[in-house]
Design an enzyme around this catalytic site. Structure first.
Site, PDB file in Angstrom:
ATOM      1  N   THR A  93       0.874  -1.178   0.000  1.00  0.00           N
ATOM      2  CA  THR A  93       0.000   0.000   0.000  1.00  0.00           C
ATOM      3  C   THR A  93       0.910   1.226   0.000  1.00  0.00           C
ATOM      4  O   THR A  93       1.643   1.454   0.973  1.00  0.00           O
ATOM      5  CB  THR A  93      -0.876   0.034   1.266  1.00  0.00           C
ATOM      6  OG1 THR A  93      -1.672  -1.147   1.292  1.00  0.00           O
ATOM      7  CG2 THR A  93      -1.791   1.260   1.264  1.00  0.00           C
ATOM      8  N   LYS A 168      -7.749   1.756  -3.063  1.00  0.00           N
ATOM      9  CA  LYS A 168      -7.420   1.299  -1.701  1.00  0.00           C
ATOM     10  C   LYS A 168      -7.546   2.448  -0.689  1.00  0.00           C
ATOM     11  O   LYS A 168      -8.153   2.293   0.373  1.00  0.00           O
ATOM     12  CB  LYS A 168      -5.990   0.742  -1.719  1.00  0.00           C
ATOM     13  CG  LYS A 168      -5.338   0.555  -0.379  1.00  0.00           C
ATOM     14  CD  LYS A 168      -5.636  -0.773   0.242  1.00  0.00           C
ATOM     15  CE  LYS A 168      -5.099  -0.835   1.653  1.00  0.00           C
ATOM     16  NZ  LYS A 168      -5.401  -2.038   2.362  1.00  0.00           N
ATOM     17  N   LYS A 243      -1.544   5.194   8.554  1.00  0.00           N
ATOM     18  CA  LYS A 243      -0.759   5.252   7.309  1.00  0.00           C
ATOM     19  C   LYS A 243      -1.678   5.514   6.110  1.00  0.00           C
ATOM     20  O   LYS A 243      -1.434   6.386   5.288  1.00  0.00           O
ATOM     21  CB  LYS A 243      -0.005   3.926   7.118  1.00  0.00           C
ATOM     22  CG  LYS A 243       0.703   3.815   5.787  1.00  0.00           C
ATOM     23  CD  LYS A 243       1.258   2.425   5.509  1.00  0.00           C
ATOM     24  CE  LYS A 243       1.736   2.339   4.072  1.00  0.00           C
ATOM     25  NZ  LYS A 243       2.186   1.018   3.679  1.00  0.00           N
TER      26      LYS A 243
HETATM   27  P1  NAD Z   1       5.893  -5.920   7.232  1.00  0.00           P
HETATM   28  O1  NAD Z   1       6.678  -4.789   7.798  1.00  0.00           O
HETATM   29  O2  NAD Z   1       5.553  -7.091   8.089  1.00  0.00           O
HETATM   30  O3  NAD Z   1       6.630  -6.485   5.911  1.00  0.00           O
HETATM   31  C1  NAD Z   1       7.373  -5.687   5.022  1.00  0.00           C
HETATM   32  C2  NAD Z   1       8.664  -6.452   4.723  1.00  0.00           C
HETATM   33  O4  NAD Z   1       9.400  -5.748   3.723  1.00  0.00           O
HETATM   34  C3  NAD Z   1       9.581  -6.584   5.950  1.00  0.00           C
HETATM   35  O5  NAD Z   1       9.788  -7.959   6.229  1.00  0.00           O
HETATM   36  C4  NAD Z   1      10.859  -5.879   5.511  1.00  0.00           C
HETATM   37  O6  NAD Z   1      12.042  -6.480   6.004  1.00  0.00           O
HETATM   38  C5  NAD Z   1      10.768  -6.004   4.005  1.00  0.00           C
HETATM   39  N1  NAD Z   1      11.610  -5.050   3.287  1.00  0.00           N
HETATM   40  C6  NAD Z   1      11.723  -3.719   3.473  1.00  0.00           C
HETATM   41  N2  NAD Z   1      12.629  -3.204   2.597  1.00  0.00           N
HETATM   42  C7  NAD Z   1      13.062  -4.244   1.855  1.00  0.00           C
HETATM   43  C8  NAD Z   1      14.005  -4.365   0.791  1.00  0.00           C
HETATM   44  N3  NAD Z   1      14.665  -3.311   0.326  1.00  0.00           N
HETATM   45  N4  NAD Z   1      14.216  -5.573   0.261  1.00  0.00           N
HETATM   46  C9  NAD Z   1      13.558  -6.665   0.736  1.00  0.00           C
HETATM   47  N5  NAD Z   1      12.665  -6.623   1.734  1.00  0.00           N
HETATM   48  C10 NAD Z   1      12.422  -5.415   2.299  1.00  0.00           C
HETATM   49  O7  NAD Z   1       4.566  -5.263   6.638  1.00  0.00           O
HETATM   50  P2  NAD Z   1       3.210  -6.016   6.182  1.00  0.00           P
HETATM   51  O8  NAD Z   1       2.221  -5.967   7.278  1.00  0.00           O
HETATM   52  O9  NAD Z   1       3.562  -7.306   5.527  1.00  0.00           O
HETATM   53  O10 NAD Z   1       2.689  -4.984   5.077  1.00  0.00           O
HETATM   54  C11 NAD Z   1       3.276  -4.916   3.772  1.00  0.00           C
HETATM   55  C12 NAD Z   1       2.450  -3.943   2.946  1.00  0.00           C
HETATM   56  O11 NAD Z   1       1.097  -4.407   2.892  1.00  0.00           O
HETATM   57  C13 NAD Z   1       2.405  -2.526   3.532  1.00  0.00           C
HETATM   58  O12 NAD Z   1       2.459  -1.611   2.464  1.00  0.00           O
HETATM   59  C14 NAD Z   1       1.068  -2.489   4.248  1.00  0.00           C
HETATM   60  O13 NAD Z   1       0.531  -1.177   4.335  1.00  0.00           O
HETATM   61  C15 NAD Z   1       0.222  -3.372   3.339  1.00  0.00           C
HETATM   62  N6  NAD Z   1      -0.930  -4.012   4.002  1.00  0.00           N
HETATM   63  C16 NAD Z   1      -0.803  -4.583   5.232  1.00  0.00           C
HETATM   64  C17 NAD Z   1      -1.920  -5.168   5.821  1.00  0.00           C
HETATM   65  C18 NAD Z   1      -1.816  -5.822   7.183  1.00  0.00           C
HETATM   66  O14 NAD Z   1      -2.876  -6.104   7.777  1.00  0.00           O
HETATM   67  N7  NAD Z   1      -0.625  -6.086   7.703  1.00  0.00           N
HETATM   68  C19 NAD Z   1      -3.152  -5.180   5.155  1.00  0.00           C
HETATM   69  C20 NAD Z   1      -3.233  -4.634   3.886  1.00  0.00           C
HETATM   70  C21 NAD Z   1      -2.116  -4.037   3.312  1.00  0.00           C
END
Ligand code: NAD
Length: 294
Positions: A93, A168, A243
């Site tokens: 997102t 979204k 966010k």
């Molecule tokens: P998270 O922080 O658990 O996962 C993100 C991952 O990206 C981390 O493991 C981090 O180490 C990795 N990362 C960051 N920079 C990187 C790079 N350069 N190379 C490789 N890996 C890298 O977050 P999440 O909860 O999995 O959310 C991910 C996305 O999904 C976000 O944009 C969030 O807004 C969206 N989202 C989350 C939810 C939820 O309920 N958690 C729901 C809908 C959307």
């Protein structure tokens, strides 16, 4: 079956990648956190030493990263290294402007791309029932659809590049505002001596009906599965709601749209988060509203 690179194996990325493995795809993964890589290995993902190594021979590249700056820096790194004809799918997102820039980077390297953020949270990611909101060309969408299928309950093509992110944040602005509205109504009902169940029974079948009330009721009791019944354990954390509300405000400002309630919702969630509730379910804002009014 396709060879898929999956970059960003966090709370969402890991269960999504696991569902691609279960569907029979070969998934090559990369993340910066060792613990996440260990989980990925257990799920059948082949862990690679870098994002560039993961994408080298992949037909499809999926990114699931925290924010726009991460997506743009990863795209700048991997787009030149991807094979000809690879399809890039960004499910993070992020802000609409960064999403459009990511499409530009892909196009400069002759790659098809879609932005495909999701709703449904970690539960939906595990169950393979996420809603994907896609933006990009018809050709890119047609190629992406069968890849998204094992992770999805529903896939909607919203329009050109950036349209998925636009859908979204508009949806989540409705959600943030409506949760505050429902919370305020319960707080007022309490002051007026009306029981939670009575308000629920009326509003859930009347014109006040909405998802924040009927699926995610912010008081314990009327909807047993809602986070209010487990001390507001997320669910959808208040930090993520903030966010998305901030992204909606950024988009509203750059597009010149008036969103006064969206602005107020962002303000209230900013205060709620500042009180240490980033990890509380966003429906917990009702307790903050109660505090403000007492
Ligand atoms: P998270 O922080 O658990 O996962 C993100 C991952 O990206 C981390 O493991 C981090 O180490 C990795 N990362 C960051 N920079 C990187 C790079 N350069 N190379 C490789 N890996 C890298 O977050 P999440 O909860 O999995 O959310 C991910 C996305 O999904 C976000 O944009 C969030 O807004 C969206 N989202 C989350 C939810 C939820 O309920 N958690 C729901 C809908 C959307």
């Amino acid at each position: 079956m396709a060879s898929i690179a999956f970059i960003g194996l966090g709370n969402m990325g890991n269960p999504m990648a696991a569902n691609l493995v279960k569907a029979g795809h070969t998934v090559l993964g990369f993340d910066l956190i060792t613990e996440n890589l260990e989980t990925a290995t257990k799920n059948g993902v082949t862990v690679m030493a870098s994002a560039a190594a993961a994408v080298k021979d992949a037909e499809v590249v999926i990114t699931m990263l925290p924010a726009g700056k991460h997506v743009l820096s990863v795209y700048a790194d991997i787009a030149p290294k991807a094979g000809k004809g690879a399809l890039f799918i960004d499910s993070s997102t992020i802000d609409v402007e960064s999403a459009r820039k990511a499409h530009e980077i892909a196009a400069q390297h002759g790659l098809l791309s879609i932005d495909a953020p999701v709703s449904g949270g970690v539960g939906g990611a595990e169950a393979g029932t996420l809603t994907f909101m896609a933006g990009g060309s018809a050709d890119a969408f047609a190629k992406a659809s069968p890849i998204l299928e094992p992770m999805a309950g529903r896939v909607v093509h919203c329009g050109d590049g950036g349209a998925g992110q636009a859908a979204k944040i508009c949806n989540n602005m409705i959600l943030g505002i409506s949760m505050i509205a429902v919370g305020e109504a319960f707080v007022l009902a309490e002051k007026l001596g009306l029981s939670h169940q009575a308000l629920f029974d009326v509003a859930s079948t009347s014109s006040g009906q909405c998802w924040s009330l009927t699926s995610y009721c912010p008081v314990p009791g009327p909807v047993p599965a809602s986070p209010a019944n487990r001390d507001y354990k997320p669910g959808f954390a208040a930090g993520l709601m903030l966010k998305d509300l901030k992204l909606a405000q950024e988009a509203a400002q750059s597009a010149g749209a008036a969103t006064p309630l969206g602005a107020e919702a962002a303000q209230l969630y900013t205060l709620f988060n500042a009180m240490g509730h980033e990890g509380t379910d966003f429906s917990g804002i009702i307790n903050f509203l109660r505090g403000r009014q007492s």
